[in-house]
Design a protein around this motif. Structure first.
Motif, PDB file in Angstrom:
ATOM      1  N   ASP A 156      38.286  62.518  65.600  1.00 45.04           N
ATOM      2  CA  ASP A 156      39.516  63.051  66.180  1.00 45.04           C
ATOM      3  C   ASP A 156      39.556  62.687  67.655  1.00 45.04           C
ATOM      4  OD1 ASP A 156      37.592  64.648  67.271  1.00 45.04           O
ATOM      5  OD2 ASP A 156      38.338  66.538  66.430  1.00 45.04           O
ATOM      6  N   ALA A 157      40.596  63.142  68.353  1.00 40.75           N
ATOM      7  CA  ALA A 157      40.776  62.759  69.751  1.00 40.75           C
ATOM      8  C   ALA A 157      39.602  63.207  70.615  1.00 40.75           C
ATOM      9  CB  ALA A 157      42.093  63.345  70.282  1.00 40.75           C
ATOM     10  N   ALA A 158      39.119  64.437  70.393  1.00 36.17           N
ATOM     11  CA  ALA A 158      38.019  64.948  71.213  1.00 36.17           C
ATOM     12  C   ALA A 158      36.765  64.107  71.047  1.00 36.17           C
ATOM     13  CB  ALA A 158      37.739  66.408  70.846  1.00 36.17           C
ATOM     14  N   THR A 159      36.493  63.661  69.829  1.00 38.00           N
ATOM     15  CA  THR A 159      35.305  62.830  69.593  1.00 38.00           C
ATOM     16  C   THR A 159      35.469  61.449  70.208  1.00 38.00           C
ATOM     17  OG1 THR A 159      34.932  64.024  67.541  1.00 38.00           O
ATOM     18  CG2 THR A 159      33.777  61.938  67.820  1.00 38.00           C
ATOM     19  N   LEU A 160      36.657  60.873  70.097  1.00 42.99           N
ATOM     20  CA  LEU A 160      36.893  59.553  70.688  1.00 42.99           C
ATOM     21  C   LEU A 160      36.718  59.570  72.198  1.00 42.99           C
ATOM     22  CD1 LEU A 160      40.005  58.427  68.599  1.00 42.99           C
ATOM     23  CD2 LEU A 160      37.671  57.524  68.432  1.00 42.99           C
ATOM     24  N   GLU A 161      37.057  60.705  72.809  1.00 45.21           N
ATOM     25  CA  GLU A 161      36.932  60.804  74.272  1.00 45.21           C
ATOM     26  C   GLU A 161      35.485  60.845  74.737  1.00 45.21           C
ATOM     27  OE1 GLU A 161      39.332  63.964  75.860  1.00 45.21           O
ATOM     28  OE2 GLU A 161      41.015  63.442  74.548  1.00 45.21           O
ATOM     29  N   THR A 162      34.540  61.025  73.831  1.00 39.34           N
ATOM     30  CA  THR A 162      33.123  60.969  74.215  1.00 39.34           C
ATOM     31  C   THR A 162      32.633  59.535  74.348  1.00 39.34           C
ATOM     32  OG1 THR A 162      32.325  61.002  71.922  1.00 39.34           O
ATOM     33  CG2 THR A 162      32.727  63.141  72.965  1.00 39.34           C
ATOM     34  N   LEU A 163      33.435  58.584  73.889  1.00 34.10           N
ATOM     35  CA  LEU A 163      33.053  57.171  73.983  1.00 34.10           C
ATOM     36  C   LEU A 163      33.287  56.661  75.401  1.00 34.10           C
ATOM     37  CD1 LEU A 163      34.646  55.938  70.639  1.00 34.10           C
ATOM     38  CD2 LEU A 163      32.201  56.288  71.115  1.00 34.10           C
ATOM     39  N   PRO A 164      32.526  55.669  75.839  1.00 35.29           N
ATOM     40  CA  PRO A 164      32.677  55.145  77.210  1.00 35.29           C
ATOM     41  C   PRO A 164      34.047  54.513  77.431  1.00 35.29           C
ATOM     42  CG  PRO A 164      31.230  53.731  75.908  1.00 35.29           C
ATOM     43  CD  PRO A 164      31.459  54.961  75.097  1.00 35.29           C
TER      44      PRO A 164
END
Length: 230
Positions: A176-184
């Motif tokens: 989801d969006a929150a998980t994708l935002e953990t990517l560099p």
């Protein structure tokens, strides 16, 4: 003159009897009058005592009897808010009526994806407010998305540690969006564009499809490639 008003012995006796009778009548009448006054005083003095007896235990002018106040029990929440993630059409947070079950949450999140492994999900389980429901894909052996409460929503799906670590590989088709935002290099705007691309095309066939997302060039893709999978 004196002989005219003199009384015979017999007349004197009669007169004395009359006087005695009159005296007795006066005494009797006086006694009855005194007794009537006493009775009247008793009635007047006793009348107020009847009022408290008639209101004992009943409602008063100030309000209802003690112990009949309004119910102050805590109301049961009317909704549950859950986070649906994994192989669903529109992962995210959904709000449902209290008592809803997992199957309703999946429907609200756009339904299960074609490759969703629903055999590993208890669709009949009642939802708990604040939980995350994760739908694994067929053949998926790990859960890439953090599950803070340790509840993956399906049997056999392992839980993550509570936050996505720097070495965690993210599934582009499940994140989801929150998980994708953990990517560099991925912020809120770019995460939303990745989700929009996935929704438009159904899924990522390869990690190289990220290059088709506006805002991801060769340099950014080089940073993302070792951190993502499909």
């Amino acid at each position: 003159m004196s002989s005219r008003f003199s009384l015979t012995p017999r007349a004197a006796v009669v007169l004395a009897a009359v006087v005695a009778v009159v005296a007795v009548l006066v005494i009797v009448l006086g006694t009855r009058s005194a007794g009537g006054g006493s009775a009247a005083e008793v009635v007047v003095s006793d009348a107020p005592s009847a009022e408290p007896a008639s209101t004992a235990g009943g409602p008063t002018a100030d309000g209802p009897p003690a112990g009949t106040g309004p119910d102050t029990s805590t109301a049961t929440p009317s909704v549950v808010v859950v986070h649906v993630a994994g192989a669903v059409g529109k992962p995210g947070v959904v709000t449902l009526p209290a008592g809803s079950r997992v199957t309703t949450a999946l429907e609200r999140a756009g339904g299960a994806a074609r490759d969703a492994d629903l055999a590993r999900v208890n669709l009949a389980r009642p939802l708990v407010d604040g939980e995350q429901v994760y739908v694994p894909r067929v053949g998926e052996t790990d859960v890439p998305i953090a599950l803070p409460d340790g509840d993956a929503g399906g049997a056999g799906a392992p839980s993550a540690s509570g936050s996505t670590g720097s070495d965690t590989v993210v599934d582009l088709n499940a994140a989801d969006a929150a998980t994708l935002e953990t990517l560099p290099g991925i912020g809120p705007a770019l995460a939303e564009r990745i989700l929009a691309w996935r929704e438009e095309h159904g899924r990522f066939a390869a990690v190289e499809d990220l290059l088709d997302v506006s805002g991801i060039g060769d340099a950014k893709f080089a940073d993302l490639q070792p951190r993502v999978r499909v």
